[in-house]
Structures are given as C-alpha cells and as structure tokens.
Enzyme design. Structure first.
Site, PDB file in Angstrom:
ATOM      1  N   GLY A  38     -44.614 -36.281  89.046  1.00 26.31           N
ATOM      2  CA  GLY A  38     -45.257 -35.293  88.378  1.00 26.31           C
ATOM      3  C   GLY A  38     -44.202 -34.091  87.822  1.00 26.31           C
ATOM      4  O   GLY A  38     -43.208 -33.862  88.861  1.00 26.31           O
ATOM      5  N   ALA A  39     -44.409 -33.334  86.963  1.00 27.54           N
ATOM      6  CA  ALA A  39     -43.581 -32.220  86.659  1.00 27.54           C
ATOM      7  C   ALA A  39     -44.509 -31.015  86.370  1.00 27.54           C
ATOM      8  O   ALA A  39     -45.667 -31.236  85.419  1.00 27.54           O
ATOM      9  CB  ALA A  39     -42.658 -32.757  85.505  1.00 27.54           C
ATOM     10  N   LEU A  75     -42.373 -25.203  86.619  1.00 25.08           N
ATOM     11  CA  LEU A  75     -41.411 -24.509  87.702  1.00 25.08           C
ATOM     12  C   LEU A  75     -40.554 -25.602  88.476  1.00 25.08           C
ATOM     13  O   LEU A  75     -39.499 -25.113  89.041  1.00 25.08           O
ATOM     14  CB  LEU A  75     -41.861 -23.578  88.407  1.00 25.08           C
ATOM     15  N   VAL A 131     -41.658 -33.293  91.151  1.00 28.51           N
ATOM     16  CA  VAL A 131     -41.964 -33.925  92.527  1.00 28.51           C
ATOM     17  C   VAL A 131     -41.284 -35.332  92.356  1.00 28.51           C
ATOM     18  O   VAL A 131     -41.783 -36.058  91.535  1.00 28.51           O
ATOM     19  CB  VAL A 131     -43.325 -33.689  92.908  1.00 28.51           C
ATOM     20  N   ASP A 147     -53.855 -20.136  91.692  1.00 25.69           N
ATOM     21  CA  ASP A 147     -53.389 -21.070  90.426  1.00 25.69           C
ATOM     22  C   ASP A 147     -54.116 -22.484  90.801  1.00 25.69           C
ATOM     23  O   ASP A 147     -53.338 -23.520  90.760  1.00 25.69           O
ATOM     24  CB  ASP A 147     -51.929 -21.122  90.416  1.00 25.69           C
TER      25      ASP A 147
END
Length: 588
Positions: free
Chosen positions: A212-213, A216, A219, A367
């Site tokens: 996953g991206a 910022l 992973v 968030d």
C-alpha cells in the site's frame, strides 16, 4: 628575351606572405612574364569588393555556428550538472516545481478574476461552474506532477464539501488512490542513511513491492530477523525530506496570493494547519506514541471492536508494526458474504469516533479516511457483529481541551433536541459564533442544510442528492462560501479537525449504504455527548453526595443521561427484534 619558368614563379610567390587568394584570381593567375610582373607589382589577393563580399558571405554562418556552439556548451554543462552535481539537480527540480505551481496559480487567479466580474450576466452560474471545473482540473494536474504533500493537500480538500463547490471536491477524489510509490533502492538508501545499517540487518525477508502507498509513506511486508515475526514496515517517501519545506512554502504562498486577489476567500488557515501538523506526521516516532496511547485507551473498552496494530519499534522515517490486514470498509460483497451487518459496522464506527471526540482524555484520530481503516472477520463474535475494525496511520492526532469538548457536546444535544436558543449559546462558546454566522456554523458541524436542521425531521432525515446539490450550488454562487471561509478562519484549529473527522466518518457511513439511515448513529452520538455533559455536572458537585443539594443535582444529571441512554438501548432492541423476525429496517 629570357623566359622564366612558370613553376619557379609560382614557387617564388608561395614563399611570400600573401593573403588568401580567391578562386577568380587563381583562375586568372599570371602565365606570361608581363602578367607575372603586373601581378607582383599590385600584390593582388582579392579586390576590396571581393573582401566585402566574402565577409558578408561568411558572417551569417559564423554567427550561427557561434550560437550553436554556445547552446551545445550550455546543454552539455546542464546535463553534466544534472548527472554529477546534486546541487544543480536540486535547483533545477525546485525551479520546475515552483514554476508549475506559479503558472497554475496565475491561470486560475486570472480566470476567476474575469469570471467573477460577470456577476450580472444571466449565464453567470453556468460560467462560474465551468470555471470551477477548469481550474480544479488544472490544479489536479499540477498536484499529481508535484506529488509529495500536494497529494495530501488534495486529499484533504476533496473532503471539504462544506467549503468547496462539488466541482473541486469531485475532481480531487482520484487523489485518494493516486499516491506515489518510491523505489526499493531509494528506500534501502534511506534506511542505510538513517539507521546506519541495511535492511538485511533487520529483516530476513523484505518484500520489495509495497502492499500500500499513501501520500507520505508506503508499507512493505517483512520478517524480523531476530524473532521471525511477520511485520508491516512503514517507510516514508525519501523525497519528502528534500521537498517538504519548499512545498509548504509554495502552499503558504498560494493561499496568501489568493487572499491578496480575493480578500473574502481567506484560506491561509489551511496552510497554517498544514505547517503545524505536517512535521508531526513526518516523524514516525510521534505516530508510534499516538498508536500506543490509542491502544492503551481502548484496551479499557473491550466491547469496542477496534484493533490497533502493535508498534514494534519506530524511528523518524521508519515504523515497524504488527502485520494485521483486512478488507476495505466499503467492500460490501465481503460484508454480505460473511454475514457482517452494514448497520453494525456503521454503529461501531460511530462508537469509536464519538468515544475519541467526547471521551475524557481520549486521543482523537483526525484522518479516518477509507485507506486508514479495514475490516476483518472475527468468529468469536456472533453475526452480524462478527468483525473487527482495524485502524491504521496514527500520525495526525489531537487532544480536545475539556471546555471545548463539553461545549461541543452541549451543542450537539441542542441540535438533536432542535433547541435553537441552546445551539446558538454553545456555538458562541465554541468559537465566538454570532447569530448571523450561526446557520453557517450549524451546517458545517452537521454537514446538513440549515433548513433541514430546523425542520421537524431534523438531522435524522436521510441526506439526499438534492440536498447535497443545493448546498453545493449555494457555495458556488459565492455569498455563502465567503461566509464559511471567514468563519472557519476564526474557530479553534481543533474544531477544523473535528469537522474533518466528522466529514470522513459521514462519508464512510454513506458508502456502507446502511438500511437504517442516520437515526441510530445520531442516537449513539447523543449518548456519548450526554455522558460528557454528565461528567461535567459531576465535576460541578462539590462535597459529599449525602448532602441533599448535591444528591439532587446528581439525580437530575443522572436522569438526563439515563434518558438518552435508555432511548438508544430501546431503539437497538427494537432493531434487533426486527432483524430476528426477518424484517429489514426501512431506509429513512
């Protein structure tokens, strides 16, 4: 008469220092003694006219060659600098990034400046809508090319539907899934730079491709070398260190420029908030502390189906966590296949985030978008509550001051009771909201049209597309937007983050397509708000509860809280009974 050999004459002439001889002179070179004598006496190389013609003939090509040589030298110098000089490369990219923002800003300012002058045009609304769309698409392109924190900014702006017209919010939605991916070599170099060791020193296995991206960080899955534990390794994008300061300056410059040209649209508070929060988000040690604190807080609430991955260790740009995976919350086929109730997921979200907002000393995760939440099956619980909610990304947290939390609780109870006088009172306590500004603030808090808040159904009514469009159109016309922007620039920053949290959780709830509508989640909110007010009333009691006066105040406070809690419990029992009998709740 003596004859002179022509070859001796040519040899003698060649030994003299003579200027260059043109082709015409060579063609008519002397062949007799008389011609040689005349040629020698005049020492003719070429005439003045020939010289002038020659100079004119060679002047232009010589200048062109000079320009070409200078351009080639400049290109070679720049290419060499980019290839071998880090400082030159940095300067070049900095100019490119800044220029991209500057050009986009200038085009948008110019377009809005002239469109807003056409307020008397009968087609003004359509002209403004088209302007919104063009400028949003232009800005989206610049954000995607610059990446870095501009992706983060775009993601935040896409959720500000109470502040921006739909054309902007909808255009920025793709940024939720368009996050940069850093190469494995750059990640490896960053780890070596920060830790002094390579990835192989820490992990026996490290998946080069991230699972996953985000804007910022990204992973990777890895295996700890010492324990053999499977972990998730969150690494910051290496380029952020290089460009974050410049990008923050560009963001601040953009909003200041907008304020200069359009003083009524002061969005500088957005850049102020980013300058405050981004350094904290870029320090993963802070995220590790937030995660541990949230995990500790919810460990005392075992009935809450919230899972926070354990933090193994954290450094400034590297965070190693327990590897826990799951599906997206809005993966409706997954929920239905496993018998997970959509309404139960919605209720669980309401409990988790209302606990964070109204709980005493609770940390607030600011968030909670779809990428930071996951759901997994938990067979130790009975259907339809057979699930856990996994919460990731603990970089952006806030603590709500106790006075503000309690005023906010009073405000929501007044909204749910449709008590406008109390609403106005506590809105003033929260942010100094005047009577003229109150309708706008109420809409921002609830995400609803003020006419709906004042109606008999109130905020419990289902929000439909017509209401969303009416609110967006009002923003697009400009008058309401000016007031909203001015209002949000004055309220405490933490209120902005509470609004952001409310917007994101509201969006998650709508994506679940629940069958019960917003009634249940609002009753859950009321319960947590009532508990917050009850705690406030207990703090106001001084001395022993055995005193009649204190006992009376305690009884009144307990009755007020019990009224809300019992109402919610009865409603949930009613829903449970309908479900057991095979009935589906009506969509409200």
């Amino acid at each position: 008469m003596t004859t002179i050999s022509p070859w001796r004459t040519i040899l003698a002439l060649s030994r003299q220092t003579q200027p260059w001889v043109c082709r015409e002179c060579l063609r008519t070179r002397p062949r007799t003694v008389a011609q040689i004598a005349r040629f020698s006496s005049t020492r003719h190389a070429f005439s003045q006219a020939g010289k002038r013609a020659w100079r004119e003939r060679i002047k232009e090509p010589r200048e062109q060659r000079k320009v070409a040589l200078v351009a080639t030298a400049a290109f070679i110098t720049l290419a060499s600098g980019l290839a071998f000089s880090e400082r030159v490369r940095h300067a070049y990219i900095a100019v490119e990034r800044s220029g991209r923002v500057g050009v986009t800003l200038a085009l948008c300012v110019n377009e809005y400046y002239w469109v807003l002058k056409k307020g008397d045009d009968p087609n003004f609304k359509s002209l403004l809508t088209a302007c919104h769309k063009r400028c949003a698409e232009r800005t989206l392109e610049a954000m995607e090319k610059n990446g870095s924190i501009f992706i983060k900014l775009g993601q935040h702006l896409s959720s500000l539907n109470y502040l921006l017209p739909n054309e902007w919010c909808d255009t920025f939605i793709p940024l939720q899934d368009k996050c940069p991916v850093s190469s494995y070599s750059s990640v490896e170099a960053m780890v070596k730079q920060d830790m002094g060791k390579s990835l192989e020193d820490y992990f026996s296995e490290f998946d080069r491709r991230p699972i996953g991206a985000a804007s910022l960080a990204q992973v990777h899955i890895a295996t700890l070398k010492i324990t053999g534990e499977r972990v998730a390794v969150k690494v910051q994008h290496p380029a952020l260190d290089e460009w974050s300061k410049l990008d923050l300056w560009l963001t601040r410059y953009t909003f200041k420029t907008l304020k200069y040209w359009f003083p009524e649209y002061d969005l500088t508070w957005l850049s102020d908030e980013m300058e405050y929060s981004l350094p904290q988000e870029l320090d993963f040690r802070e995220e590790g502390r937030n995660a541990r604190r949230a995990k500790e807080y919810f460990s005392h609430l075992p009935k809450t189906p919230l899972v926070i991955p354990e933090v193994v260790w954290a450094d400034r740009r590297i965070l190693v966590m327990e590897y826990i995976t799951g599906h997206r919350l809005d993966d409706l086929p997954f929920l239905d296949q496993n018998g997970i109730g959509r309404d139960e997921v919605s209720a669980a979200l309401a409990r988790i985030f209302n606990e964070m907002i109204f709980g005493q000393d609770a940390p607030l995760h600011c968030d909670p978008h779809g990428g930071n939440l996951a759901i997994r099956v938990n067979n130790s619980r009975r259907k339809p509550r057979n699930f856990d909610i996994v919460l990731y990304d603990h970089g952006l947290y806030r603590d709500i001051p106790i006075d503000l939390r309690r005023a906010y609780a009073h405000m929501w109870l007044a909204v749910l009771d449709a008590d406008e006088a109390r609403m106005r009172k506590y809105a003033y306590e929260i942010g100094g909201i005047t009577d003229e500004e109150f309708p706008i603030f109420a809409s921002a808090i609830t995400g609803r049209d003020y006419r709906v808040i004042k109606s008999d159904a109130g905020v419990a009514a289902q929000r439909n597309e017509e209401e969303k469009r009416a609110f967006s159109d009002a923003l697009g016309e400009g008058g309401l937007l000016e007031q909203v922007v001015g209002l949000l620039g004055r309220v405490p920053r933490v209120i902005l983050l509470i609004l952001k949290t409310n917007d994101l959780t509201r969006s998650l709830d709508e994506n679940l397509h629940t069958r019960e509508g917003p009634v249940r989640t609002l009753m859950i909110l009321a319960r947590y708000a009532a508990r917050c007010v009850f705690e406030e009333q207990l703090d106001a009691i001084k001395g022993s509860l055995l005193w009649p006066r204190n006992l009376w105040h305690f009884s009144v406070a307990l009755a007020d809280y019990a009224k809300v809690a019992v109402k919610l419990r009865v409603y949930e029992l009613y829903l449970s009974g309908r479900r057991r009998l095979g009935y589906q709740a009506d969509v409200m």
